[in-house]
Motif scaffolding. Sequence first.
Motif, PDB file in Angstrom:
ATOM      1  N   HIS A 150      -5.811  -5.686  -8.334  1.00  0.00           N
ATOM      2  CA  HIS A 150      -5.248  -4.797  -7.322  1.00  0.00           C
ATOM      3  C   HIS A 150      -5.515  -3.341  -7.709  1.00  0.00           C
ATOM      4  N   ASP A 176       0.813  -1.221   0.000  1.00  0.00           N
ATOM      5  CA  ASP A 176       0.000   0.000   0.000  1.00  0.00           C
ATOM      6  C   ASP A 176       0.847   1.272   0.000  1.00  0.00           C
ATOM      7  N   THR A 177       2.092   1.170   0.472  1.00  0.00           N
ATOM      8  CA  THR A 177       2.929   2.375   0.496  1.00  0.00           C
ATOM      9  C   THR A 177       3.983   2.351  -0.607  1.00  0.00           C
ATOM     10  N   HIS A 227      -3.318   3.626  -6.358  1.00  0.00           N
ATOM     11  CA  HIS A 227      -3.708   4.790  -5.546  1.00  0.00           C
ATOM     12  C   HIS A 227      -4.666   5.725  -6.281  1.00  0.00           C
TER      13      HIS A 227
END
Lengths: 675, 675
Positions: free
Chosen positions: B592, B575-576, B595
């Motif tokens: 998936h 996520d980062t 962002h």
Amino acid sequence: MVDHMWLEPRTIRQAVCDDTFFIDVAAVGEDARSLRIRKDIAELLQRPCVLNPAVATVLLAVGDVGLRSDEGFVINVVDGRTEIVGTTTRALVYGFYDWLRRRMLGEPVNHVVSEPSQPIRMIDHWDQTDGSVERGYAGESIFFGRWGSNIHCEIGDFPERDASDVFRGDMRRIEDYARYLASVGINAVCLNNVNVRRFAIRLIVRPWIDRVAQIARIFSEFAIKTYLSVNFAAPKLIGGLDTCDPLDPAVNAWWQATVDAIYDAIPDFGGFVVKADSEGEPGPYAYGRTHADGANMFARALQSHGGIVIWRAFVYDCHQDWRDRKLDRAKAAYDNFHDLDGQFADNAILQIKFGPIDFQPSEPLNPLIGAMKRTNLMIEFQIAAEYLGHQIDVNYMLPQWLAAIRTDTGAGDNGVLDTGQYLQQAAVNPALVGYAAVANVGMDDNWTGHKLAQANLYGYGRMCWDQSLSAQTIAREWVSLTFADADTDAQQTITWILDTSNDTYESYAAPLGGGFMVRREDHYGVGINDFEYDRWGTYHYADRDGVGVDRTVATGTGYIGQYATAIAATLENVDTCPDQMLLFFHHVPYSHVLHDGTSVIQHIYDTHFAGVDMVDEYIRRWATLQDRIDDESFANVAERLQRQRRNAIEWRDQINTYFYRMSGIADSQGRLIYR
Amino acid sequence: MVDHMWLEPRTIRQAVCDDTFFIDVAAVGEDARSLRIRKDIAELLQRPCVLNPAVATVLLAVGDVGLRSDEGFVINVVDGRTEIVGTTTRALVYGFYDWLRRRMLGEPVNHVVSEPSQPIRMIDHWDQTDGSVERGYAGESIFFGRWGSNIHCEIGDFPERDASDVFRGDMRRIEDYARYLASVGINAVCLNNVNVRRFAIRLIVRPWIDRVAQIARIFSEFAIKTYLSVNFAAPKLIGGLDTCDPLDPAVNAWWQATVDAIYDAIPDFGGFVVKADSEGEPGPYAYGRTHADGANMFARALQSHGGIVIWRAFVYDCHQDWRDRKLDRAKAAYDNFHDLDGQFADNAILQIKFGPIDFQPSEPLNPLIGAMKRTNLMIEFQIAAEYLGHQIDVNYMLPQWLAAIRTDTGAGDNGVLDTGQYLQQAAVNPALVGYAAVANVGMDDNWTGHKLAQANLYGYGRMCWDQSLSAQTIAREWVSLTFADADTDAQQTITWILDTSNDTYESYAAPLGGGFMVRREDHYGVGINDFEYDRWGTYHYADRDGVGVDRTVATGTGYIGQYATAIAATLENVDTCPDQMLLFFHHVPYSHVLHDGTSVIQHIYDTHFAGVDMVDEYIRRWATLQDRIDDESFANVAERLQRQRRNAIEWRDQINTYFYRMSGIADSQGRLIYR
């Protein structure tokens, strides 16, 4: 030391150690063929030709034997003496070596009546004047290149060479080769690559044709006619003309003068092989002419000399768009040539590859075979293992070839008509049909790189002569001749490897007829997607749901419609289409169930594991042959089997991983498939 | 006609048409550099050097200016006269061309204080003695080859060449080239390929080193030191020794004698570049020695002459097994060199590629950068567009390079430490750090094949000198200098193409950091699976569910663990982790969500459609430039854009089809994806 292939002198001499010979060619007079037989009896057999026929054990005589073919012969035992009789000295050459083979094999030599299944039995060399061989896997050309050189490199990597004399000049090697070809019945050889480039364009003119003549004279002694591949654009490239239009009088005159000069140098010259308008080669299309126009131009020039032109039907669009799933390269031969049926000259032959693509491990019969009705045809095979393992992987091709030519062409009015019968039926001149095959020999000591690849050269000749032979019979013959000293068990081991090898290779390289998953650089080894998005028209169309090419009439490319109705009906239906060809004709889900109850995906897994297992078994069995066959052959095959094993493992793992990643379906037996 | 790159004489002469010059080098004496400036003023600027400094408008003087670097300079206007002052004549060379550029750009030329960001600013040629350039896309080598020859062919296809004189001898071309390099601040050049083969091995010895010296003298006039790549095995290959063991006294003595002779011929010789134990090149591993042992051997020989050895960290296993998903080539530089930190000699430099793989369209910073604490380091870039479009596709690389070297290395005690700062911190000798880049020039008239590829050579020099410049600023500079006659709108059009070009190329060639989907033959064009089952360690691992390389510590190869803790933590978490690098670090499902709310598969489709759209836009905008820039440049780029368009379309269609076949997920916008 250079290998003797299937004519090991020691074995021969043992077989004929009590024989004496008398040659009677009074009916036709002594010629190059009869002199050659005398020479081979003296030097190879090391036996005498006696002066009195009454004391000879073997009589070779020209005389009428009532056979259709003037190459045929009879062998009979008359009053305790063996008589080999044919109507020409060419027949005597074939009869002599046939008799010799039977003696070496210990077969009965009486009541033999033998004539060739195919009138033309040809070997095509793709040899190039720089000494390289396109698709050659056994070293350099035996005709061209530098004396003593045998570097192993790919075509194109050859260093620049002095072009002042492109001929190798190893006449002893050519003589041996000619004998091998004659001994299995070959009667035609083309010396140079069908892609005729650079210096090769000039082979047809003086002074180079005189060097060709030296080679042709040797082949002639063995009843083999010499042919040359020519460049359609030669009138422009070396003739100083500004056109190659096959209907242009100046072009025709140039070819006529060129052909006349060739026959001056080589009176029994066979003719030309032409690849035109294919893969970048020039051809009649540039002048708005047909392939028949092109072929007939050569036919006219050759006709008065008794020469023929062999025109290749390997014409397709090699700039296909992979995006268009309606395009289908398999349709090309039929589409390009079917309408020209009946338009070719009497001394022109259309040469068709036996499959619709290009000598793949698995292909159906080319639908053009069966569709032509009034054309002289030859069928083309490839002994060179371009897509069949590069003479690194063992691959005895006879099972595939024989299966192909025994397939129903669909051209019979009543019942099955196989390729051999069909060629006669379709011919304008029944003497001008036959088979041709790309050679697999080079300057390697064992001629073919892989010792066992000799069996394909041997077998091809035998198949041309006698189409009724089984692949197993031919394999047994070759093994008995080649490994004459080996015990029966050893011979059976080798024969078993040969017999199973074509299936083994196919099992890892072309599951269910899906193919062209090879590396694009050299066509060896696995490259699943190497052609998938390319311009060559060779796709597998694998996606997450299924795989294969829909060539049906109903929903696919329509290719199946090129076959005769009954054949097409069988292929069109996914349930009646043979499983071995399933992915060639149909796009099916991975879950599709084959006739043996296995799913397509499971079949892929199973055959790929089995392929490696078979190679392991070859290695185990071959190891038992140490000290039971000659060391050189033992080591050669042992080394190649290790390379085959590495290759088969790559095929297994890459194919299985690829299709597992695609399908997500696990192997039912839980074997190791890499993710 | 040979292109003048960014030093168009007419533009220069317009900019300085009122100037007169005075050169004051009394403090150090006249030398090759000061004489060269005089020559360039006379011949290139066509302006006089006056005898009285009082009447000169521009004074160039050696004098103390209180800068850290002896290559730095100041430019000030004093009493209406421009004064360019530095502590060495080298500084004057840089100052002179800096001033010239500012004049050509119309920038203010006062209160300038300039010194280079990087002490060593190097260009590496992968030129070969046969005239070819490994990864060269602009014709033959400017140093080697036959006079007048400029065939365009791949490495390896070069015909055999006479080796008696491998030097091209086009000294005018080299002089022009040296000026271009000096004008953007370059101070080091290596002439020959790091793969040192055949004749190139002998360049370091007489008489060939004397020919190198002729070239070196030209570079020296422009303040550029000449380096040579050497073969680690030279003592055996050309020295007659039977070992190359870096700890063997005879080997050390041979290198010492060789180096002494080099400095005899080239007193300001820079030193050696060495690729060892990599991709088949010989190295210290063969003797059980470390890379530090190897580098230090050369360092010893060079030390007394002030020379340096540059040792490449591009060492990895190029025989990787694709089956083993725990293996990871990205880890190689760190694994091979991290433990050697502190063991390299003071005059040895370890040269690290900026990314962990090999100059891909998208790569993170190499984790070895930041990990070494007591080693002189150089960072390597590639101006030659090996994986970035072969100078066929427009690709202005500065955005990528600057982003890389501005990334936090993680080596700072407090806060971010970028690569430039870090090199100084890690250095044993802070003067021996810098950047190196593979050249992109050749004998093509416009030097770089694609006219716009000149901007990369220009920009690389500018980046080395002044790391604070933005990619946009550099692009604007280059466009203004190169297309000085063009109107502002035309210049903006070209600048916009440059600025967006790196992203455009990446959008079709490396979605989300997933890469190496190029053709294996030449690294140009799409070949999705060409490396997937090969030995090079470059995989995408696409399957029906997802794509990407799991390099996490938790479940993957552990590569992320090579980064500093905080950086690793960011990358480890899907996520980062930056989306742009997602597939480099993680294997994720096609579903998936990124962002920006798009799924991975939709992002792949979107960027591939967008890539072609951008190229179409380039073509449209470029068309507006006709008759607004010179015809040759217009035609050159127009032609290349058409080729780029074909390439981008292939990337779009093959990638989209491949991932559609894999995922089965349709494009949300319903655009055409081939099945």
